[in-house]
Structures are given as structure tokens and as C-alpha cells.
Design an enzyme around this catalytic site. Structure first.
Site, PDB file in Angstrom:
ATOM      1  N   HIS A  57      -4.012  -6.553  -6.700  1.00  0.00           N
ATOM      2  CA  HIS A  57      -3.092  -7.173  -5.731  1.00  0.00           C
ATOM      3  C   HIS A  57      -3.348  -6.582  -4.355  1.00  0.00           C
ATOM      4  CE1 HIS A  57      -0.855  -3.559  -6.815  1.00  0.00           C
ATOM      5  NE2 HIS A  57       0.059  -3.787  -5.885  1.00  0.00           N
ATOM      6  N   HIS A  59      -1.636  -4.896  -2.024  1.00  0.00           N
ATOM      7  CA  HIS A  59      -1.052  -3.707  -1.380  1.00  0.00           C
ATOM      8  C   HIS A  59      -2.133  -2.702  -0.970  1.00  0.00           C
ATOM      9  CE1 HIS A  59       3.246  -4.413  -3.138  1.00  0.00           C
ATOM     10  NE2 HIS A  59       3.055  -5.053  -1.998  1.00  0.00           N
ATOM     11  N   ASP A  61      -2.395   0.479  -1.004  1.00  0.00           N
ATOM     12  CA  ASP A  61      -2.834   1.570  -1.896  1.00  0.00           C
ATOM     13  C   ASP A  61      -3.720   1.038  -3.037  1.00  0.00           C
ATOM     14  OD1 ASP A  61      -0.298   0.444  -2.838  1.00  0.00           O
ATOM     15  OD2 ASP A  61      -0.306   2.004  -4.385  1.00  0.00           O
ATOM     16  N   HIS A  62      -4.033  -0.274  -2.983  1.00  0.00           N
ATOM     17  CA  HIS A  62      -4.931  -0.878  -3.979  1.00  0.00           C
ATOM     18  C   HIS A  62      -6.173  -1.497  -3.339  1.00  0.00           C
ATOM     19  CE1 HIS A  62      -1.916  -0.444  -7.246  1.00  0.00           C
ATOM     20  NE2 HIS A  62      -1.135  -0.367  -6.177  1.00  0.00           N
ATOM     21  N   HIS A 115       5.714  -8.280  -9.048  1.00  0.00           N
ATOM     22  CA  HIS A 115       5.614  -7.204  -8.042  1.00  0.00           C
ATOM     23  C   HIS A 115       5.158  -7.827  -6.717  1.00  0.00           C
ATOM     24  CE1 HIS A 115       4.719  -3.261  -6.373  1.00  0.00           C
ATOM     25  NE2 HIS A 115       3.452  -3.583  -6.205  1.00  0.00           N
ATOM     26  N   ASP A 134       0.184  -2.772 -10.649  1.00  0.00           N
ATOM     27  CA  ASP A 134       1.587  -2.358 -10.516  1.00  0.00           C
ATOM     28  C   ASP A 134       2.526  -3.303 -11.264  1.00  0.00           C
ATOM     29  OD1 ASP A 134       0.685  -0.345  -8.891  1.00  0.00           O
ATOM     30  OD2 ASP A 134       1.615  -1.090  -7.047  1.00  0.00           O
ATOM     31  N   HIS A 172      -0.281   3.823 -11.347  1.00  0.00           N
ATOM     32  CA  HIS A 172       0.468   4.979 -10.811  1.00  0.00           C
ATOM     33  C   HIS A 172       0.946   5.911 -11.912  1.00  0.00           C
ATOM     34  CE1 HIS A 172       0.985   3.612  -6.585  1.00  0.00           C
ATOM     35  NE2 HIS A 172       0.963   2.384  -7.111  1.00  0.00           N
TER      36      HIS A 172
HETATM   37 FE    FE Z   1       0.719   0.536  -5.953  1.00  0.00          FE
HETATM   38 ZN    ZN Z   2       1.720  -2.450  -5.314  1.00  0.00          ZN
END
Ligand code: FE
Ligand code: ZN
Length: 256
Positions: A57, A59, A61-62, A115, A134, A172
Site C-alpha cells: 500500500h 503509506h 513507511d512502505h 487500512h 498493514d 509491524h
Molecule cells: Fe505501516
Molecule cells: Zn500503513
């Protein structure tokens, strides 16, 4: 046919990076790119060349390492069609039911919105390995930033239908906090109590609690257990619709 090798390593404050490698073809993919430096270090350690990035996805942090890794390795970036404008450097767009061939292995693509909208998961059936970003966490699930409870419950239901021995590689290390919440809504669950104690021991030794398995998650994860009579009763929702019980569980976690 060689096994799919999975190399797991910590990134950022609580993300996991994953490299998957097919020894026969020499292909190596990074599942998401939380941090280019950590991924390059892992590649050097294993002696692998990055050929693909498989994003779950959009985001940051990905996807934060997408561009740096693509410019260094010239790798192919794949992600959800729904995220075509939000995933940096995307080359290949996936939708529900697509198959991604990876040497002698292949991933099935599941759309798992909730999410985010357009979140996808990668399932390597013969290796029983699920990379779910996530969407599903150990004893938890992703916060509903873009999707509805109905969408997320549909997504989790898809993942629950996979074989019990499927390894769940989530993005995570949120497990200890998730376990505390899970115990607050279903304290009667013996499997959950045992798993929470095991998780505390692992974390005290700084060890990962990931991967878990679909079987373990069905037994302990409150977001997969709206059918549990004990959970329903604790929420004051005995006989409630599963999606409503899921929605209330998610609401409580948001305020926990
Ligand atoms: Fe994440
Ligand atoms: Zn995420």
C-alpha cells in the site's frame, strides 16, 4: 524447485523489511521499502541483487525507499492498480486475482482494502507465505484510515480462509500492545493468554513475534473472532452481526 527464502529484518522504529529470494532464478524481491539503507544492507549481507519491489500500500513507511532502490538496482516496482498515483515509480499494476510469477514460485494477489483503499496482499500458496502489509497484524489489524469496517471485515475474511499453517508476515511489530488490547476484550481465551505470555518472553529477549500463522491468529486475534461467544458477550453484543462485532472491536481498539 527450491524453497522460497524469506529474510526478515527490522526497519525504522517498528517495521519489518522482507526480502524474498528464488535461488533457481536468482530473483529477489523486497516486500515494501520502509528504508532503502536497511534493505541495501540486507541485500549485501545475503549477496542478493534486487530485481523487484512488491508494495502492499501507499503509506510512506512502505514505499519510502522505492525511488532510491529503483535508481540503484533498476528493479521493477509492482503495486495495486488502485494506488497507481500514490506508489512512487510503479511499473506493474495488480488487481484481485492476479498472479505474479516469481521464478518457480508465484504469488496470488488479494485486494484487502480497509487500512487503505487498494491495499493488496501477496500469497505464495505452495510456500504457505502471506505478506499482508498493514491489514492483519499478530493479534491485531490495521487502523481504518480509508476503508469501512465492512471492507476490512471482507478483507480479513479472505485471509482467514487460507490454510492454518500459512505464515503471516505482517509489516509491524505491534504485537505486545495488540495482546494487551486482545486480553481486555476476551480475557477468557486460554490460547490468547498463553500466546500473550509467550510474546512477553520473546520481546523481553528482543526477539520478533512475527511471523505467526493463520491458525494462531484465528485462535487469538480478536479481529478474526467476532463469532466468539465470549467476545460478543464482553462487548454486550451477543448474537450480533459479525461485521458489527468486528466494527465495535476496532472502535474500542482506537480508543484503548
Ligand atoms: Fe505501516
Ligand atoms: Zn500503513
Amino acid at each position: 524447485m527450491s524453497m522460497l527464502e524469506v529474510h526478515q529484518f527490522p526497519c525504522l522504529s517498528d517495521n519489518y523489511g522482507y526480502l524474498i529470494h528464488d535461488a533457481d532464478s536468482g530473483l529477489t524481491a523486497s516486500i515494501d521499502t520502509p528504508e532503502a539503507e536497511a534493505i541495501n544492507a540486507a541485500l549485501a549481507e545475503k549477496g542478493w541483487q534486487l530485481t523487484h519491489i512488491l508494495n502492499t500500500h501507499h503509506h510512506r513507511d512502505h514505499t519510502g525507499g522505492n525511488e532510491a532502490l529503483k535508481s540503484r538496482w533498476g528493479c521493477t516496482i509492482a503495486g495495486s492498480k488502485g494506488d497507481r498515483d500514490r506508489i512512487p515509480g510503479i511499473d506493474v499494476e495488480f488487481a484481485e486475482g492476479d498472479i505474479f510469477p516469481f521464478g518457480s514460485h508465484e504469488a496470488q494477489i488479494f485486494e484487502v482494502s480497509g487500512h487503505t483503499i487498494g491495499h493488496i496482499a501477496y500469497y505464495f500458496a505452495t510456500d504457505r507465505a502471506l505478506f499482508c502489509g498493514d491489514t492483519l497484524f499478530v493479534m491485531g489489524c490495521g487502523r481504518l484510515f480509508e476503508g469501512t469496517p465492512t471492507q476490512m471485515w471482507g478483507s480479513l475474511s479472505k485471509l482467514m480462509s487460507l490454510p492454518d499453517d500459512t505464515r503471516v508476515y505482517c509489516a509491524h511489530e505491534y504485537t505486545q500492545a495488540n495482546a494487551r488490547f486482545a486480553l481486555s476484550v476476551e480475557p477468557q481465551n486460554d490460547s490468547l493468554q498463553a500466546r500473550a505470555a509467550e510474546v512477553d518472553q520473546l520481546r523481553a529477549q528482543d526477539k520478533p513475534t512475527v511471523p505467526s500463522t493463520i491458525g494462531q491468529e484465528k485462535a487469538t486475534n480478536p479481529f478474526l473472532r467476532p463469532a466468539s461467544a465470549a467476545l460478543q458477550s464482553n462487548l454486550g453484543m451477543t448474537g450480533g452481526e459479525l461485521v458489527e462485532v468486528f466494527a465495535e472491536t476496532r472502535r474500542r481498539k482506537d480508543n484503548f
